[in-house]
Design a protein around this motif. Sequence first.
Motif, PDB file in Angstrom:
ATOM      1  N   LYS A 112      35.698  39.879  -2.769  1.00 35.91           N
ATOM      2  CA  LYS A 112      33.782  40.097  -4.084  1.00 35.91           C
ATOM      3  C   LYS A 112      34.205  38.730  -4.608  1.00 35.91           C
ATOM      4  O   LYS A 112      33.034  38.271  -5.483  1.00 35.91           O
ATOM      5  N   GLU A 115      30.579  37.038  -3.421  1.00 36.24           N
ATOM      6  CA  GLU A 115      29.473  36.896  -3.266  1.00 36.24           C
ATOM      7  C   GLU A 115      28.450  36.435  -3.752  1.00 36.24           C
ATOM      8  O   GLU A 115      26.918  37.053  -3.334  1.00 36.24           O
ATOM      9  N   THR A 139      30.226  40.661   2.764  1.00 39.30           N
ATOM     10  CA  THR A 139      30.012  39.702   0.925  1.00 39.30           C
ATOM     11  C   THR A 139      29.005  39.418   0.657  1.00 39.30           C
ATOM     12  O   THR A 139      28.610  38.705  -0.425  1.00 39.30           O
ATOM     13  N   ARG A 141      26.118  38.062   0.384  1.00 37.80           N
ATOM     14  CA  ARG A 141      25.264  38.639  -0.201  1.00 37.80           C
ATOM     15  C   ARG A 141      24.003  38.244  -0.414  1.00 37.80           C
ATOM     16  O   ARG A 141      22.401  38.917  -0.650  1.00 37.80           O
ATOM     17  N   LYS A 142      23.745  36.882  -1.197  1.00 38.18           N
ATOM     18  CA  LYS A 142      22.954  36.589  -2.201  1.00 38.18           C
ATOM     19  C   LYS A 142      21.534  36.156  -1.193  1.00 38.18           C
ATOM     20  O   LYS A 142      21.317  35.968   0.295  1.00 38.18           O
ATOM     21  N   SER A 145      21.303  33.902   1.888  1.00 37.55           N
ATOM     22  CA  SER A 145      22.586  33.349   1.963  1.00 37.55           C
ATOM     23  C   SER A 145      22.337  32.755   4.074  1.00 37.55           C
ATOM     24  O   SER A 145      21.823  33.866   4.748  1.00 37.55           O
TER      25      SER A 145
END
Length: 407
Positions: A112, A115, A139, A141-142, A145
């Motif tokens: 995490k 992230e 993970t 997940r921005k 990204s």
Amino acid sequence: MQGVRRIETPRAFVPLLVPARYKGAHGGRGSGKSHFFGELLIERSIIEKTDAVCVREIQRSLDQSVKKLLEGKIEALNAGAYFEVQDAKIKSTNGGLIIFQGMQNHTADSVKSLEGYDVAWVEEAQSFSQYSLDLLRPTIRKPGSELWFSWNPSKSTDPIDLLLRGDEPPPDSVVVQANYKDNPWLPDVLREEMEYDRKRDPEKYAHIWLGEYQRNSNARVFRNWKIEEFERPKGTIHRLGADWGFSIDPSVLVRCDIEGHRLYVDYEAYRVGCEINNLPDLFLSVPDAEMWPITADSARPETISYMQKHGFPKMTAAVKGAKSLEEGVEFLRSFEIIVHPRCTHTIDELTMYSYKTDPLTGVVVPILEDKNNHVIDSLRYACEGARRTLRGKEWTKPLKVQNRYIV
């Protein structure tokens, strides 16, 4: 990007220059896949704040990461003013960060921490497990990204191939194939090795250089090995073996050692078309090679004599005899073989060395192919003394009954 040298991009990688959630480049050795992604990451880090994690399945030290490659790209692009290279990470002047990690060190909780990252680049993605892939994908997940993957294909059933080359790749994915033919800067040393494989071993050429899937895996001789970064402790008893090449064959020296049921291979020297007067320098590329006994192919006594007079007085000829090939291979198969990643030709041969198949039925037969075996032969010679000593004591040739080995 003031002061930064212009980046020249091979045409095969142009589709990867546009934004995409998934970017993949697969193909054979010498294609420049890692160099492309390395330059892309440096460029993006200069243009905008970018937090990136460079990932492998297993990374026991930074020597296994792409950090050195990225440092080289920063220097080659004259981009040093934009970066601060530290021991374990690279910082950019606009606040971005590049880190290097192995997924085997992560759990569902620890991952995490990634992230908020903008880019995850998975190098050697053919070795990426389904577990690691399932951890990483959600993970990163921005918004905006990206997940980058570079790999030399092994099997169509590998998780990365099922994901990006399967029937239903994920939305917003761009995947390209690149091989040595697409690399305008292919080094001469790689071109010579490619030409050797192309002329002598079409199957190996297709897999290693063209990035095709490995064929007839049921015929593979060695399955008892893995690639791992390691350093052997002081006091290790090294075993060295040599195989002689002709004008178009490789001359090989390999260094290994035995510890319990493990066989460690940590250095190799390998050159196609090596003239006899260049052999001493080639062999000296293996640390302390001149200090240790070397068991060499007895088929070239004049070469052994030359080497004994030119810095390798402890070199002796292998003792060949009936079934020495088969027994030597079975001895190697009795170990878990650990190969250092710098031993690329050892890795190639352990991957490709095969039993013959019946040309009419395709059934695997118990006859060893006489190809992809120069390093394998060197390993047999290196371990010859141990095999003869242990025979009748700790080790005997396994007895095969149907699909089982009785040991």
